[in-house]
Enzyme design. Sequence first.
Site, PDB file in Angstrom:
ATOM      1  N   SER A  93      -6.498  -5.979  -6.062  1.00 50.78           N
ATOM      2  CA  SER A  93      -7.725  -6.654  -5.513  1.00 50.78           C
ATOM      3  C   SER A  93      -9.027  -6.698  -6.289  1.00 50.78           C
ATOM      4  O   SER A  93      -8.893  -5.865  -7.302  1.00 50.78           O
ATOM      5  CB  SER A  93      -7.966  -5.610  -4.222  1.00 50.78           C
ATOM      6  OG  SER A  93      -8.486  -4.496  -4.474  1.00 50.78           O
ATOM      7  N   THR A  94      -9.969  -7.203  -6.050  1.00 48.95           N
ATOM      8  CA  THR A  94     -11.326  -7.521  -6.847  1.00 48.95           C
ATOM      9  C   THR A  94     -11.842  -5.793  -6.807  1.00 48.95           C
ATOM     10  O   THR A  94     -12.472  -5.395  -7.745  1.00 48.95           O
ATOM     11  CB  THR A  94     -12.251  -8.249  -6.092  1.00 48.95           C
ATOM     12  OG1 THR A  94     -12.197  -8.169  -4.806  1.00 48.95           O
ATOM     13  CG2 THR A  94     -11.999  -9.656  -6.546  1.00 48.95           C
ATOM     14  N   ASN A 119      -9.952  -2.897  -6.900  1.00 48.99           N
ATOM     15  CA  ASN A 119      -9.202  -2.288  -7.733  1.00 48.99           C
ATOM     16  C   ASN A 119      -9.758  -1.656  -9.005  1.00 48.99           C
ATOM     17  O   ASN A 119      -9.394  -0.916  -9.727  1.00 48.99           O
ATOM     18  CB  ASN A 119      -7.890  -2.779  -7.891  1.00 48.99           C
ATOM     19  CG  ASN A 119      -6.878  -2.470  -6.545  1.00 48.99           C
ATOM     20  OD1 ASN A 119      -5.919  -3.264  -6.073  1.00 48.99           O
ATOM     21  ND2 ASN A 119      -7.182  -1.654  -5.638  1.00 48.99           N
ATOM     22  N   GLY A 138       0.385   5.466  -4.250  1.00 50.66           N
ATOM     23  CA  GLY A 138      -0.206   6.717  -4.919  1.00 50.66           C
ATOM     24  C   GLY A 138       0.389   7.899  -3.991  1.00 50.66           C
ATOM     25  O   GLY A 138       0.786   8.920  -4.332  1.00 50.66           O
ATOM     26  N   ASP A 149       0.740  -1.099  -0.229  1.00 47.87           N
ATOM     27  CA  ASP A 149      -0.039   0.022   0.065  1.00 47.87           C
ATOM     28  C   ASP A 149       0.904   1.219   0.101  1.00 47.87           C
ATOM     29  O   ASP A 149       2.028   1.090   0.598  1.00 47.87           O
ATOM     30  CB  ASP A 149      -0.728  -0.147   1.248  1.00 47.87           C
ATOM     31  CG  ASP A 149      -1.976   0.971   1.045  1.00 47.87           C
ATOM     32  OD1 ASP A 149      -2.277   1.573   0.111  1.00 47.87           O
ATOM     33  OD2 ASP A 149      -2.789   1.195   2.299  1.00 47.87           O
ATOM     34  N   GLY A 150       0.412   2.312  -0.587  1.00 48.86           N
ATOM     35  CA  GLY A 150       0.982   3.562  -0.421  1.00 48.86           C
ATOM     36  C   GLY A 150       1.499   4.128  -1.773  1.00 48.86           C
ATOM     37  O   GLY A 150       2.518   5.082  -1.694  1.00 48.86           O
ATOM     38  N   ARG A 167     -11.050   1.766  -9.638  1.00 47.26           N
ATOM     39  CA  ARG A 167     -10.045   2.793  -9.971  1.00 47.26           C
ATOM     40  C   ARG A 167     -10.292   3.428 -11.148  1.00 47.26           C
ATOM     41  O   ARG A 167     -10.895   2.521 -12.275  1.00 47.26           O
ATOM     42  CB  ARG A 167      -8.701   2.297  -9.729  1.00 47.26           C
ATOM     43  CG  ARG A 167      -8.446   2.216  -8.227  1.00 47.26           C
ATOM     44  CD  ARG A 167      -6.995   2.003  -7.776  1.00 47.26           C
ATOM     45  NE  ARG A 167      -7.060   1.901  -6.488  1.00 47.26           N
ATOM     46  CZ  ARG A 167      -5.875   1.921  -5.718  1.00 47.26           C
ATOM     47  NH1 ARG A 167      -4.842   2.394  -6.197  1.00 47.26           N
ATOM     48  NH2 ARG A 167      -5.831   1.509  -4.466  1.00 47.26           N
ATOM     49  N   SER A 186      -8.708  -5.451   4.406  1.00 46.41           N
ATOM     50  CA  SER A 186      -8.930  -5.114   2.945  1.00 46.41           C
ATOM     51  C   SER A 186      -9.292  -6.330   2.244  1.00 46.41           C
ATOM     52  O   SER A 186      -8.847  -6.385   1.180  1.00 46.41           O
ATOM     53  CB  SER A 186      -7.824  -4.122   2.165  1.00 46.41           C
ATOM     54  OG  SER A 186      -7.949  -2.996   2.927  1.00 46.41           O
ATOM     55  N   GLU A 233       0.572 -13.066  12.865  1.00 44.58           N
ATOM     56  CA  GLU A 233       0.561 -11.861  13.598  1.00 44.58           C
ATOM     57  C   GLU A 233       0.654 -10.770  12.383  1.00 44.58           C
ATOM     58  O   GLU A 233       0.947 -10.868  11.439  1.00 44.58           O
ATOM     59  CB  GLU A 233       2.199 -12.031  14.198  1.00 44.58           C
ATOM     60  CG  GLU A 233       2.634 -12.820  15.279  1.00 44.58           C
ATOM     61  CD  GLU A 233       2.019 -12.343  16.573  1.00 44.58           C
ATOM     62  OE1 GLU A 233       1.621 -11.135  16.676  1.00 44.58           O
ATOM     63  OE2 GLU A 233       1.766 -13.261  17.397  1.00 44.58           O
TER      64      GLU A 233
HETATM   65  C1  FPP Z   1      -1.605   0.327  -3.400  1.00 41.19           C
HETATM   66  O1  FPP Z   1      -1.090   1.643  -3.672  1.00 41.19           O
HETATM   67  C2  FPP Z   1      -1.145  -0.802  -4.370  1.00 41.19           C
HETATM   68  C3  FPP Z   1      -1.768  -1.204  -5.418  1.00 41.19           C
HETATM   69  C4  FPP Z   1      -3.171  -0.926  -5.775  1.00 41.19           C
HETATM   70  C5  FPP Z   1      -1.117  -2.441  -6.040  1.00 41.19           C
HETATM   71  C6  FPP Z   1       0.145  -2.885  -5.923  1.00 41.19           C
HETATM   72  C7  FPP Z   1       0.790  -2.758  -7.291  1.00 41.19           C
HETATM   73  C8  FPP Z   1       2.043  -2.857  -7.512  1.00 41.19           C
HETATM   74  C9  FPP Z   1       2.949  -2.471  -6.377  1.00 41.19           C
HETATM   75  C10 FPP Z   1       2.312  -2.722  -9.072  1.00 41.19           C
HETATM   76  C11 FPP Z   1       2.391  -3.813  -9.726  1.00 41.19           C
HETATM   77  C12 FPP Z   1       2.657  -5.161  -9.147  1.00 41.19           C
HETATM   78  C13 FPP Z   1       3.597  -5.930  -9.483  1.00 41.19           C
HETATM   79  C14 FPP Z   1       3.760  -7.333  -8.560  1.00 41.19           C
HETATM   80  C15 FPP Z   1       4.553  -5.955 -10.471  1.00 41.19           C
HETATM   81  P1  FPP Z   1      -2.286   2.599  -3.605  1.00 41.19           P
HETATM   82  O2  FPP Z   1      -2.447   3.052  -5.004  1.00 41.19           O
HETATM   83  O3  FPP Z   1      -3.683   2.068  -3.076  1.00 41.19           O
HETATM   84  O4  FPP Z   1      -1.547   3.856  -2.779  1.00 41.19           O
HETATM   85  P2  FPP Z   1      -2.280   4.709  -2.018  1.00 41.19           P
HETATM   86  O5  FPP Z   1      -3.214   4.184  -0.855  1.00 41.19           O
HETATM   87  O6  FPP Z   1      -1.494   5.858  -1.337  1.00 41.19           O
HETATM   88  O7  FPP Z   1      -3.375   5.699  -2.999  1.00 41.19           O
END
Ligand code: FPP
Length: 232
Positions: A57-58, A60, A15, A12-13, A63, A188, A199
């Site tokens: 995730s399902t 996502n 963005g 996460d994070g 977005r 989530s 844990e």
């Molecule tokens: C959350 O960040 C992350 C995701 C939605 C998906 C994770 C995806 C990657 C790391 C890229 C592709 C992965 C691979 C395995 C090649 P966010 O957008 O929710 O961040 P935010 O909460 O700060 O907006």
Amino acid sequence: MSVPQHVAIILDGNGRWAKAKGLPRTAGHTAGAKNVETIARDAYDLGIKYLTLYAFSTENWNRPDEEVEALMKLLGSYLKTCKAVAKKNNMRVRVIGDKTRLSDDMQKQIRELEEESAAYDGFDLTFAINYGSRDEIVRGIRKMNKEIMSGDLSVEDITEENFSKYLDTADLPDPDLMIRTSGEQRLSNYLLWQLAYAEFYFTPVPWPDFSKKDLQEAVEAYENRDRRYGKV
Ligand code: FPP
């Protein structure tokens, strides 16, 4: 001291990482994707055997189209390069989640990657793509029910142990440690069944900045809790 055998991470994070740098969100996902291989290598170095990462995730799909497209592109190109990485590192790669909603090309990449890496046993890397735990449980119930209807299974066969075999994670041990990056303290819809005894470790560090040192700190926190409380 026992290193967790299986670590599951909510990435996460991306963005927020990008926003803090004045970059578009997709730049955060690109940086996040780059960190996947680094952390997989670090996990291996620390003695972790299984790593399961929440990549899409399902939820996502809700977005903006542009962001979904960018994420799918990153995942697609990662899966392509992953074949060589898997071979080089004796690493088995799997994907959990409902693959039927992914593009035909991506489904093919996944099939090939899973087949080609099935015999590698040095390290186990699993990606959750179009994954939602409730969806996985419902799909598992459907599969089990079909076998009951056809007479291959009886109602008495519905046990915790048997049901686990109908989940996408059928061949994986349950995670010992779940890490979520970037400050949120929620599951989530991630591995709800499988994390029953794990844990939980939350860190404010956003995924693109999550380093070996951060992983080590999470492992140490796990080891300390393990020593203090034992497994319950
Ligand atoms: C959350 O960040 C992350 C995701 C939605 C998906 C994770 C995806 C990657 C790391 C890229 C592709 C992965 C691979 C395995 C090649 P966010 O957008 O929710 O961040 P935010 O909460 O700060 O907006």
